[in-house]
Design a protein around this motif. Structure first.
Motif, PDB file in Angstrom:
ATOM      1  N   VAL A 153       0.758  -1.322   0.152  1.00  0.00           N
ATOM      2  CA  VAL A 153       0.060   0.009  -0.133  1.00  0.00           C
ATOM      3  C   VAL A 153       0.652   1.214   0.227  1.00  0.00           C
ATOM      4  N   ASN A 154       1.876   1.337   0.762  1.00  0.00           N
ATOM      5  CA  ASN A 154       2.920   2.479   0.945  1.00  0.00           C
ATOM      6  C   ASN A 154       3.693   2.506  -0.406  1.00  0.00           C
ATOM      7  N   ALA A 155       4.010   1.513  -1.183  1.00  0.00           N
ATOM      8  CA  ALA A 155       4.798   1.550  -2.435  1.00  0.00           C
ATOM      9  C   ALA A 155       3.742   2.163  -3.485  1.00  0.00           C
ATOM     10  N   THR A 156       2.587   1.833  -3.323  1.00  0.00           N
ATOM     11  CA  THR A 156       1.560   2.274  -4.421  1.00  0.00           C
ATOM     12  C   THR A 156       1.005   3.583  -4.320  1.00  0.00           C
ATOM     13  N   ALA A 157       1.122   4.076  -2.794  1.00  0.00           N
ATOM     14  CA  ALA A 157       0.585   5.450  -2.716  1.00  0.00           C
ATOM     15  C   ALA A 157       1.772   6.524  -3.145  1.00  0.00           C
ATOM     16  N   LEU A 158       3.112   5.878  -2.941  1.00  0.00           N
ATOM     17  CA  LEU A 158       4.347   6.841  -3.078  1.00  0.00           C
ATOM     18  C   LEU A 158       4.346   7.186  -4.571  1.00  0.00           C
ATOM     19  N   LYS A 159       4.198   6.016  -5.388  1.00  0.00           N
ATOM     20  CA  LYS A 159       4.302   5.826  -6.902  1.00  0.00           C
ATOM     21  C   LYS A 159       3.056   6.992  -7.311  1.00  0.00           C
ATOM     22  N   ARG A 160       2.057   6.699  -6.762  1.00  0.00           N
ATOM     23  CA  ARG A 160       0.816   7.853  -7.422  1.00  0.00           C
ATOM     24  C   ARG A 160       1.138   9.001  -6.985  1.00  0.00           C
ATOM     25  N   ALA A 161       1.687   9.404  -5.885  1.00  0.00           N
ATOM     26  CA  ALA A 161       2.029  10.728  -5.764  1.00  0.00           C
ATOM     27  C   ALA A 161       3.019  11.359  -6.637  1.00  0.00           C
ATOM     28  N   LEU A 162       4.129  10.377  -6.773  1.00  0.00           N
ATOM     29  CA  LEU A 162       5.216  11.070  -7.941  1.00  0.00           C
ATOM     30  C   LEU A 162       4.654  11.064  -9.286  1.00  0.00           C
ATOM     31  N   ALA A 163       3.684  10.202  -9.590  1.00  0.00           N
ATOM     32  CA  ALA A 163       3.283  10.220 -10.889  1.00  0.00           C
ATOM     33  C   ALA A 163       2.417  11.604 -10.854  1.00  0.00           C
ATOM     34  N   GLN A 216      11.372   1.921 -12.172  1.00  0.00           N
ATOM     35  CA  GLN A 216      12.933   1.877 -11.649  1.00  0.00           C
ATOM     36  C   GLN A 216      13.123   3.230 -11.242  1.00  0.00           C
ATOM     37  N   LEU A 217      14.260   3.150 -10.288  1.00  0.00           N
ATOM     38  CA  LEU A 217      14.710   4.471  -9.771  1.00  0.00           C
ATOM     39  C   LEU A 217      15.238   5.445 -10.815  1.00  0.00           C
ATOM     40  N   ASP A 218      16.204   4.856 -11.753  1.00  0.00           N
ATOM     41  CA  ASP A 218      16.589   5.678 -12.733  1.00  0.00           C
ATOM     42  C   ASP A 218      15.592   6.495 -13.824  1.00  0.00           C
ATOM     43  N   THR A 219      14.230   5.637 -13.902  1.00  0.00           N
ATOM     44  CA  THR A 219      13.351   6.321 -14.802  1.00  0.00           C
ATOM     45  C   THR A 219      12.847   7.264 -14.083  1.00  0.00           C
ATOM     46  N   LEU A 220      12.662   7.372 -12.791  1.00  0.00           N
ATOM     47  CA  LEU A 220      11.934   8.259 -12.006  1.00  0.00           C
ATOM     48  C   LEU A 220      13.054   9.719 -11.999  1.00  0.00           C
ATOM     49  N   MET A 221      14.419   9.300 -11.884  1.00  0.00           N
ATOM     50  CA  MET A 221      15.279  10.349 -12.062  1.00  0.00           C
ATOM     51  C   MET A 221      15.116  11.050 -13.247  1.00  0.00           C
ATOM     52  N   LYS A 222      15.204  10.345 -14.330  1.00  0.00           N
ATOM     53  CA  LYS A 222      15.097  10.862 -15.595  1.00  0.00           C
ATOM     54  C   LYS A 222      14.014  11.748 -15.702  1.00  0.00           C
ATOM     55  N   ALA A 223      12.634  11.384 -15.345  1.00  0.00           N
ATOM     56  CA  ALA A 223      11.604  12.092 -15.473  1.00  0.00           C
ATOM     57  C   ALA A 223      11.616  13.449 -14.453  1.00  0.00           C
ATOM     58  N   ALA A 224      12.354  13.157 -13.435  1.00  0.00           N
ATOM     59  CA  ALA A 224      12.416  14.547 -12.648  1.00  0.00           C
ATOM     60  C   ALA A 224      13.441  15.318 -13.123  1.00  0.00           C
ATOM     61  N   SER A 225      14.341  14.999 -13.856  1.00  0.00           N
ATOM     62  CA  SER A 225      15.409  15.862 -14.453  1.00  0.00           C
ATOM     63  C   SER A 225      14.762  16.678 -15.667  1.00  0.00           C
ATOM     64  N   ALA A 226      13.834  15.889 -16.340  1.00  0.00           N
ATOM     65  CA  ALA A 226      13.014  16.284 -17.685  1.00  0.00           C
ATOM     66  C   ALA A 226      12.291  17.556 -17.440  1.00  0.00           C
ATOM     67  N   GLY A 272       4.000   6.172 -20.435  1.00  0.00           N
ATOM     68  CA  GLY A 272       2.801   5.911 -19.997  1.00  0.00           C
ATOM     69  C   GLY A 272       2.842   4.630 -18.573  1.00  0.00           C
ATOM     70  N   ARG A 273       3.596   4.014 -18.575  1.00  0.00           N
ATOM     71  CA  ARG A 273       3.764   3.211 -17.424  1.00  0.00           C
ATOM     72  C   ARG A 273       4.213   4.007 -16.382  1.00  0.00           C
ATOM     73  N   LEU A 274       5.000   5.114 -16.423  1.00  0.00           N
ATOM     74  CA  LEU A 274       5.544   5.690 -15.408  1.00  0.00           C
ATOM     75  C   LEU A 274       4.311   6.681 -14.920  1.00  0.00           C
ATOM     76  N   LEU A 275       3.520   7.008 -15.706  1.00  0.00           N
ATOM     77  CA  LEU A 275       2.289   7.883 -15.393  1.00  0.00           C
ATOM     78  C   LEU A 275       0.921   7.233 -14.940  1.00  0.00           C
ATOM     79  N   ASP A 276       1.168   5.765 -15.048  1.00  0.00           N
ATOM     80  CA  ASP A 276       0.073   5.030 -14.687  1.00  0.00           C
ATOM     81  C   ASP A 276      -0.121   4.774 -13.299  1.00  0.00           C
ATOM     82  N   PRO A 277      -1.103   5.434 -12.572  1.00  0.00           N
ATOM     83  CA  PRO A 277      -1.104   5.120 -11.343  1.00  0.00           C
ATOM     84  C   PRO A 277      -1.458   3.997 -10.576  1.00  0.00           C
ATOM     85  N   ASP A 278      -1.638   3.067 -11.188  1.00  0.00           N
ATOM     86  CA  ASP A 278      -1.939   1.691 -10.958  1.00  0.00           C
ATOM     87  C   ASP A 278      -0.527   0.892 -11.331  1.00  0.00           C
ATOM     88  N   ASN A 279       0.365   1.438 -11.788  1.00  0.00           N
ATOM     89  CA  ASN A 279       1.635   0.495 -12.069  1.00  0.00           C
ATOM     90  C   ASN A 279       2.832   1.109 -11.097  1.00  0.00           C
TER      91      ASN A 279
END
Length: 94
Positions: free
Chosen positions: A24-34, A74-84, A63-70
């Motif tokens: 639950v915590n991982a899903t909530a964190l991922k959704r918040a980042l998306a 990977q950490l490097d994908t989140l870092m690329k998105a933040a940098s972008a 699309g997978r990064l922005l999908d709240p259910d996924n």
């Protein structure tokens, strides 16, 4: 009288007792980042195709990064998105 054993307990304790706290915590964190990434994209008028180009990735990966259910990102994908979007990603153990 039937008493609920979870009354007065914290929500985190309840999730731990049910064995689903980490999930639950991982899903909530991922959704918040998306949501934060999408908000930054909207604020800067960055299209999805432009975002994928900046990240040097495919539209399907974005699309997978922005999908709240996924929550399998990977950490490097989140870092690329933040940098972008001109942001930094900070990860800490608490």
């Amino acid at each position: 009288m039937n008493k609920n054993p979870h009354i007065g307990e914290s929500f985190d304790s309840f999730l731990r007792d049910e064995g689903i706290y980490e999930e639950v915590n991982a899903t909530a964190l991922k959704r918040a980042l998306a949501v934060q990434i999408e908000q930054a994209m909207a604020a800067q008028n960055i299209s999805k195709s432009e975002m994928a180009r900046r990240m040097r990735t495919s539209a399907s990966q974005l699309g997978r990064l922005l999908d709240p259910d996924n929550d399998r990102i990977q950490l490097d994908t989140l870092m690329k998105a933040a940098s972008a979007v001109g942001k930094n990603l900070s990860v800490t153990l608490v």
